[in-house]
Design an enzyme around this catalytic site. Structure first.
Site, PDB file in Angstrom:
ATOM      1  N   SER A 123       0.814  -1.204   0.000  1.00 19.59           N
ATOM      2  CA  SER A 123       0.000   0.000   0.000  1.00 19.59           C
ATOM      3  C   SER A 123       0.853   1.261   0.000  1.00 19.59           C
ATOM      4  O   SER A 123       0.328   2.357  -0.183  1.00 19.59           O
ATOM      5  CB  SER A 123      -0.906   0.029   1.240  1.00 19.59           C
ATOM      6  OG  SER A 123      -0.134   0.028   2.424  1.00 19.59           O
ATOM      7  N   HIS A 144      -3.582  -4.127  -4.957  1.00 20.54           N
ATOM      8  CA  HIS A 144      -3.794  -3.598  -3.611  1.00 20.54           C
ATOM      9  C   HIS A 144      -5.241  -3.801  -3.176  1.00 20.54           C
ATOM     10  O   HIS A 144      -6.139  -3.098  -3.631  1.00 20.54           O
ATOM     11  CB  HIS A 144      -3.434  -2.109  -3.580  1.00 20.54           C
ATOM     12  CG  HIS A 144      -3.603  -1.492  -2.235  1.00 20.54           C
ATOM     13  ND1 HIS A 144      -4.013  -0.195  -2.047  1.00 20.54           N
ATOM     14  CD2 HIS A 144      -3.437  -2.014  -0.978  1.00 20.54           C
ATOM     15  CE1 HIS A 144      -4.092   0.063  -0.761  1.00 20.54           C
ATOM     16  NE2 HIS A 144      -3.751  -1.022  -0.082  1.00 20.54           N
ATOM     17  N   GLU A 156      -7.000  -1.925  -6.239  1.00 22.52           N
ATOM     18  CA  GLU A 156      -6.201  -1.067  -7.119  1.00 22.52           C
ATOM     19  C   GLU A 156      -5.196  -1.939  -7.875  1.00 22.52           C
ATOM     20  O   GLU A 156      -4.406  -2.664  -7.256  1.00 22.52           O
ATOM     21  CB  GLU A 156      -5.460  -0.010  -6.304  1.00 22.52           C
ATOM     22  CG  GLU A 156      -6.378   1.023  -5.666  1.00 22.52           C
ATOM     23  CD  GLU A 156      -5.639   2.008  -4.784  1.00 22.52           C
ATOM     24  OE1 GLU A 156      -5.977   3.202  -4.830  1.00 22.52           O
ATOM     25  OE2 GLU A 156      -4.719   1.583  -4.041  1.00 22.52           O
ATOM     26  N   ASN A 194      -4.813   6.288  -1.196  1.00 20.48           N
ATOM     27  CA  ASN A 194      -3.935   6.852  -0.170  1.00 20.48           C
ATOM     28  C   ASN A 194      -3.291   8.161  -0.597  1.00 20.48           C
ATOM     29  O   ASN A 194      -2.755   8.893   0.232  1.00 20.48           O
ATOM     30  CB  ASN A 194      -2.860   5.847   0.229  1.00 20.48           C
ATOM     31  CG  ASN A 194      -3.396   4.803   1.187  1.00 20.48           C
ATOM     32  OD1 ASN A 194      -4.296   5.067   1.966  1.00 20.48           O
ATOM     33  ND2 ASN A 194      -2.871   3.597   1.105  1.00 20.48           N
TER      34      ASN A 194
END
Length: 530
Positions: A123, A144, A156, A194
């Site tokens: 991540s 991810h 992802e 993120n």
């Protein structure tokens, strides 16, 4: 579809929470799963834990006994990497350490078939960097998942610099075949979620550092007015302050300390003190036994004014005029002077609600309520939906009379809202947070990291935002968002609030941030692009 063979074995390396969750997803999609961990006996323990979860699903009626038995039979703990020799896909979920991941994948390259796909669930690390040690980096992809992997739909799919397009497509199609919602992303720091989510935390922490409001009040405003499922203080206590701070710091460093990603001093002090949130018994809030949830600041009941005057269009808050009328408060409408050819438009881009003493009540535009060039005003926050919102934040200028503030509080209370009065701060809580989310989403698209639809999909499914940030930006208008950010940038020079070029272009041309699909194509076609 180019997904891997539905009967092909899938290897999972790493048997922590994420590894177990990913293994469960692959099992229930029908794959044989090889489970490996470097610690002796841990793979067998993880397999037992997965079976126990499958049993609970049977007890809840979400899985048949036949499906459970098939998954159990397909799950095989292995004691050596050689047990991955027939895998079609191997997914790694070990510790977030570049050297450890590179060592693992170089070892896997000597074991797995040439057509086996290799994927990391990282991540925070660069997919390109992990693949840099490999003999054949073209088959290496970021995959991810979000925790808990069996429940959250988003995945992802991250292409490193050397990733072959065909490998990324196969992994994307495999995730879709597993019932997930994959999005494509280039190997950018933080990927989509993120990266774009940083302002949700950072602006709340900055408001706290500036003493604009306390954590419980900021959380309540973002939930009850902004429509977010959780506030940033309660959410980071749940995630773990150490984990959230580490991700923030990693993204900040990876973007060469771009001020848009600057970490919080207040959060750093929490981490240094060992107050990591729920798991430590205390973070922003006390989570010890018997501790009660802190209450947000809520204004005492006030009398609503019998009449207000609306001057001009309230922009994103125009819906308030209907709510005021429905509450039985009389509305007078002030005439607006016409703007002739060659004349400059009014200094105020949107209208105002005038209280009985003439004090202006305005939707925040990023400026202070304390006015250096005229009378102070009272500003109120942006809402996702003013009709559904149950709370609103107000901030009075320093010279606003107490009776004027009481009238403003009473007005919103008459509309069924709880009112939180906070310190005079630019952009208040929801507006500045949303504007920055829109800006980072636009920048992510403009830099080619992901498509507009994938960004919005990722933020809705990955962190449960009530709207994708680009759709939210289109609802507000790129000009409104840009103007608010420019006002913030004037007060906080340094780059943190400077609007992205794509946002400025959309503001100038009226173009939407979320582009319509090309004629003759479907949404799914665009979603898979990139």
């Amino acid at each position: 579809m180019t997904a891997i063979d539905p009967n092909g074995p899938v290897g999972v390396v790493g048997t922590g929470t994420m590894g177990q969750g990913i293994a469960q997803v692959a099992l229930l999609a029908g794959h044989p799963v090889r489970l490996y961990d470097v610690a002796p006996g841990r793979a067998s323990m993880a397999a037992d834990a997965i079976v126990a979860r499958l049993n609970r699903l049977v007890d809840k009626g979400r899985l048949t006994t036949a499906e459970r038995d098939a998954a159990h039979a397909a799950l095989q703990p292995v004691t050596e990497l050689a047990g991955m020799a027939d895998a079609h896909l191997v997914i790694e979920a070990i510790l977030e350490e570049l050297g450890a991941k590179q060592q693992l994948f170089t070892a896997l390259e000597t074991v797995v078939p040439e057509d086996c796909l290799l994927a990391t669930n990282t991540s925070s690390l660069s997919v390109t960097a992990v693949a840099g040690a490999l003999r054949r980096p073209g088959r290496f992809v970021g995959l991810h998942f979000f925790n808990p992997a069996p429940l959250l739909p988003l995945v992802e799919v991250v292409s490193g610099y050397a990733t072959d397009a065909s490998a990324a497509t196969r992994v994307y199609d495999t995730a879709a075949a597993w019932g997930k919602t994959p999005v494509r992303c280039a190997d950018t720091p933080g990927f989509i979620v993120n990266r774009v989510a940083r302002p949700f935390y950072a602006e709340a922490f900055r408001l706290l550092e500036e003493r604009a409001a306390d954590p419980a009040t900021i959380d309540a405003v973002l939930r009850d007015c902004g429509g977010f499922r959780m506030g940033p203080f309660e959410l980071t206590d749940l995630i773990g302050q150490d984990v959230n701070a580490a991700v923030t710091h990693s993204v900040w460093e990876a973007f060469f300390r771009d001020p848009k990603f600057t970490p919080s001093q207040a959060q750093r002090r929490l981490v240094e003190a060992g107050l990591h949130g729920r798991k430590a018994g205390r973070g922003w809030f006390d989570h010890g036994e018997g501790a009660s949830a802190p209450l947000p600041h809520t204004a005492d009941p006030c009398q609503a004014p019998p009449e207000v005057t609306v001057s001009g269009n309230l922009g994103p808050a125009q819906e308030l005029t209907e709510l005021i009328a429905a509450a039985g408060i009389k509305i007078a409408y002030a005439e607006q002077p016409a703007v002739g050819v060659g004349q400059r438009p009014p200094a105020e881009p949107h209208g105002a609600i005038l209280l009985p003493d003439g004090t202006e009540l305005r939707l925040t535009d990023g400026r202070l309520a304390t006015n250096t060039h005229g009378p102070d005003r009272i500003v109120f926050d942006l809402a996702l939906d003013y009709r559904a919102a149950t709370r609103i934040a107000l901030a009075p200028g320093d010279r606003v009379a107490q009776q004027s503030l009481a009238d403003a509080v009473g007005l919103f209370q008459a509309l069924g809202k709880q009112v939180s009065v906070i310190q005079d701060t630019p952009g208040l809580v929801v507006a500045r947070t949303v504007a920055l989310l829109v800006d980072l989403a636009a920048e992510t698209v403009s830099q080619g990291a992901a498509t507009d639809t994938d960004v919005d999909t990722a933020m809705r499914l990955g962190v449960n935002y009530p709207l994708g940030p680009l759709a939210w930006g289109d609802r507000l208008g790129a000009r409104w968002v840009t103007d608010l950010l420019d006002a913030l940038h004037d007060l906080y020079p340094g780059g943190r609030y400077a609007p992205s070029l794509l946002l400025r272009r959309c503001a100038a041309t009226g173009r939407t941030l979320l582009r319509p699909a090309p004629e003759g194509t479907g949404a799914e076609t665009r979603k898979g692009a990139g």
